[in-house]
Design a protein around this motif. Structure first.
Motif, PDB file in Angstrom:
ATOM      1  N   UNK A 285       6.444  11.433   5.223  1.00  0.00           N
ATOM      2  CA  UNK A 285       7.263  12.173   4.238  1.00  0.00           C
ATOM      3  C   UNK A 285       8.715  12.248   4.701  1.00  0.00           C
ATOM      4  N   UNK A 286       8.884  12.473   6.011  1.00  0.00           N
ATOM      5  CA  UNK A 286      10.252  12.609   6.500  1.00  0.00           C
ATOM      6  C   UNK A 286      11.017  11.286   6.368  1.00  0.00           C
ATOM      7  N   UNK A 287      10.261  10.188   6.270  1.00  0.00           N
ATOM      8  CA  UNK A 287      10.933   8.887   6.060  1.00  0.00           C
ATOM      9  C   UNK A 287      10.980   8.518   4.573  1.00  0.00           C
ATOM     10  N   UNK A 288      10.681   9.534   3.752  1.00  0.00           N
ATOM     11  CA  UNK A 288      10.647   9.327   2.291  1.00  0.00           C
ATOM     12  C   UNK A 288       9.614   8.302   1.846  1.00  0.00           C
ATOM     13  N   UNK A 289       8.518   8.231   2.612  1.00  0.00           N
ATOM     14  CA  UNK A 289       7.450   7.294   2.229  1.00  0.00           C
ATOM     15  C   UNK A 289       6.255   8.100   1.742  1.00  0.00           C
ATOM     16  N   UNK A 290       5.461   7.531   0.851  1.00  0.00           N
ATOM     17  CA  UNK A 290       4.287   8.285   0.394  1.00  0.00           C
ATOM     18  C   UNK A 290       3.290   8.471   1.546  1.00  0.00           C
ATOM     19  N   UNK A 291       2.675   9.650   1.627  1.00  0.00           N
ATOM     20  CA  UNK A 291       1.804   9.950   2.775  1.00  0.00           C
ATOM     21  C   UNK A 291       0.429   9.270   2.663  1.00  0.00           C
ATOM     22  N   UNK A 292       0.465   7.948   2.678  1.00  0.00           N
ATOM     23  CA  UNK A 292      -0.784   7.195   2.516  1.00  0.00           C
ATOM     24  C   UNK A 292      -1.339   6.805   3.888  1.00  0.00           C
ATOM     25  N   UNK A 293      -2.628   6.953   4.037  1.00  0.00           N
ATOM     26  CA  UNK A 293      -3.265   6.659   5.323  1.00  0.00           C
ATOM     27  C   UNK A 293      -3.011   5.200   5.728  1.00  0.00           C
ATOM     28  N   UNK A 294      -2.625   5.013   7.006  1.00  0.00           N
ATOM     29  CA  UNK A 294      -2.163   3.682   7.450  1.00  0.00           C
ATOM     30  C   UNK A 294      -3.277   2.722   7.880  1.00  0.00           C
ATOM     31  N   UNK A 295      -4.496   3.147   7.741  1.00  0.00           N
ATOM     32  CA  UNK A 295      -5.652   2.306   8.086  1.00  0.00           C
ATOM     33  C   UNK A 295      -5.676   1.906   9.556  1.00  0.00           C
ATOM     34  N   UNK A 296      -5.061   2.719  10.407  1.00  0.00           N
ATOM     35  CA  UNK A 296      -5.049   2.302  11.821  1.00  0.00           C
ATOM     36  C   UNK A 296      -6.465   2.251  12.402  1.00  0.00           C
ATOM     37  N   UNK A 297      -7.396   2.989  11.790  1.00  0.00           N
ATOM     38  CA  UNK A 297      -8.771   2.953  12.303  1.00  0.00           C
ATOM     39  C   UNK A 297      -9.381   1.561  12.193  1.00  0.00           C
ATOM     40  N   UNK A 298      -8.879   0.796  11.227  1.00  0.00           N
ATOM     41  CA  UNK A 298      -9.425  -0.560  11.062  1.00  0.00           C
ATOM     42  C   UNK A 298      -9.036  -1.468  12.239  1.00  0.00           C
ATOM     43  N   UNK A 299      -7.991  -1.038  12.948  1.00  0.00           N
ATOM     44  CA  UNK A 299      -7.516  -1.898  14.054  1.00  0.00           C
ATOM     45  C   UNK A 299      -8.214  -1.566  15.381  1.00  0.00           C
ATOM     46  N   UNK A 300      -9.054  -0.532  15.371  1.00  0.00           N
ATOM     47  CA  UNK A 300      -9.700  -0.153  16.628  1.00  0.00           C
ATOM     48  C   UNK A 300     -10.741  -1.200  17.033  1.00  0.00           C
ATOM     49  N   UNK A 301     -10.743  -1.538  18.315  1.00  0.00           N
ATOM     50  CA  UNK A 301     -11.769  -2.476  18.789  1.00  0.00           C
ATOM     51  C   UNK A 301     -13.056  -1.690  19.053  1.00  0.00           C
TER      52      UNK A 301
END
Ligand code: GLU
Length: 449
Positions: A112-128
């Motif tokens: 939000x502070x970067x004026x971007x929509x607060x959408x989940x970044x899917x970082x969990x998909x990158x977990x090994x």
């Protein structure tokens, strides 16, 4: 294709007029199309769902004569949800996430502070696999998200017309909590598929859920679909949102206040549609007039005064044989009802606002009552001119005609003291109809106080 609809309340509180309106619209739609109406309890949130609310919801529906063809509850279907979830996990469409609520909150704030929509970044998909094992070893348990296709979903809504929604506008929704319990979205889709639901008619607060659920539906059973109708949510008279939790305008309260189920339904069937409100005599008429395409996108408001006015009109249409059992339940004994109930009902029904008034009028007509007596002058003339029984609806005119002559009074000066002496009130049903019910002996007593 058979029309199958469902009303799916969460049993977490009492139903208010807004919830019931959706039940009614679904029910009317199913009846109009010779379809089926399913009552489904969305009770996967075990901490907030309670059996007493299940019972209360059923009682409210039965009171309103909204009967269901089939009943289901989601807590009975967990095994089915588990099977579907497992399948979607195997296909990579549901994935584990380990973020804590605080971590998610932090991510959202940063976006939000970067004026971007607060959408989940899917970082969990990158977990090994080893990173996940490490997190589990630290005691973290995953919650599970459904992986959206980020596609444009479109449908023709029966109320809102053409709708387009791109699922990239939102986070992958959480479908299962870390404790293994389900959130609303997925179970609802599984049930809709299993019950062959053809039409999902619900509040417009679900429009974005519908887009997500269409994607889920396609993932679970390719080629399946439903027709949607999203109706604007009902607001209170001053535009306030209705809420189960604060118990606003509950059906139970309206019922206790003496409102007729038919007036509640007559009003709710029309609010938000271009059809004008009518006092229906039965549900069949309501079904035959119902047309979902007459509902608009304007926000309807619920006004208690409007219900009250409608209630009087509905009561006027009720026959004595229909009201008979209710008067009996209200404590009026059968032989009295058989004897004078019919005349009584015909005398009062056009002058009452709700059923409880009928019981009050029964007491006024037939039970001892202390009322303000007539002044001495008027009393002497009133007693002298009071006709002998038998009485009819002509007696009042005969009596008051001679009383006018004897007393020299007319209009309000004559009629108001008489009404007060006979009923204790300054308004009510026509006295020509009440007089024979009260009877000569009681009339004489009341005149002299
Ligand atoms: N339990 C959901 C609700 O009360 C049902 C919504 C739906 O009709 O799918 O909002």
């Amino acid at each position: 294709m058979k029309t199958i609809v469902r009303f799916a309340p969460s049993p977490t509180g009492y139903l208010h007029v807004g919830n019931i309106r959706l039940a009614l619209i679904n029910w009317l739609y199913s009846k109009k199309n010779n379809g089926q109406f399913i009552l489904r309890f969305d009770d996967t949130d075990t901490s907030r769902s309670e059996t007493r609310y299940v019972e209360a919801i059923k009682n409210d529906l039965l009171f309103l004569k909204i009967e269901w063809d089939k009943e289901a509850k989601q807590s009975d279907q967990i095994k089915k949800y588990n099977l579907v979830t497992q399948d979607l996990r195997d296909r990579g469409l549901i994935y584990p996430c380990y973020e804590t609520p605080e971590e998610l909150d932090f991510k959202r704030k940063r976006l939000r502070s970067q004026n971007k929509p607060p959408i989940y970044d899917r970082s969990a998909l990158k977990l090994s696999e080893s990173q996940k094992a490490e997190l589990e070893k630290d005691g973290r348990r995953p919650h599970w998200r459904f992986k959206l296709k980020n596609s444009e979903i479109s449908w023709t809504d029966l109320v809102r017309g053409e709708i387009k929604y791109n699922t990239s506008n939102q986070s992958d929704p959480v479908v299962m909590r870390a404790d293994g319990t389900y959130l609303y979205l997925l179970p609802s889709v599984v049930d809709d598929i299993n019950h062959c639901v053809s039409h999902v008619i619900r509040g417009e607060d679900h429009v974005t859920n519908s887009a997500v659920q269409l994607e889920m539906m396609e993932a679970i059973k390719p080629g399946s679909s439903v027709t949607f109708a999203h109706v604007p949510l009902l607001q209170g008279a001053s535009g306030e949102a209705l809420s189960k939790r604060i118990g606003s305008l509950s059906i139970m309260d309206l019922r206790e206040s003496g409102f007729e189920s038919l007036s509640i339904c007559s009003l709710l069937a029309r609010l938000g549609s271009s059809d004008s409100v009518e006092a229906y005599s039965n549900m069949e008429e309501m079904i035959s007039d119902f047309d979902i395409s007459n509902f608009s996108r304007a926000t309807p408001k619920f006004n208690l005064q409007e219900l009250s006015n409608l209630n009087s009109k509905v009561l006027q249409k009720i026959t004595f044989s229909d009201i008979y059992p209710r008067l009996q339940i209200a404590g009026i004994n059968k032989s009295d009802l058989d004897d004078k109930g019919n005349l009584f009902w015909e005398a009062i029904k056009s002058n009452i606002n709700n059923f409880n008034d009928a019981v009050d009028w029964w007491n006024i007509c037939f039970n001892p009552l202390s009322t303000p007596p007539l002044t001495d002058d008027l009393l002497i003339h009133a007693q002298a001119s009071l006709p002998l029984e038998p009485w009819s609806d002509q007696t009042w005119a005969v009596w008051t005609d001679s009383l006018k002559k004897l007393s020299g009074l007319k209009g309000k000066k004559l009629f108001l003291p008489l009404r007060k002496a006979l009923t204790g009130l300054d308004s009510g049903p026509e006295l020509k109809n009440l007089l024979p019910l009260i009877g000569r002996e009681s009339v004489l007593k009341r005149l002299s106080g």
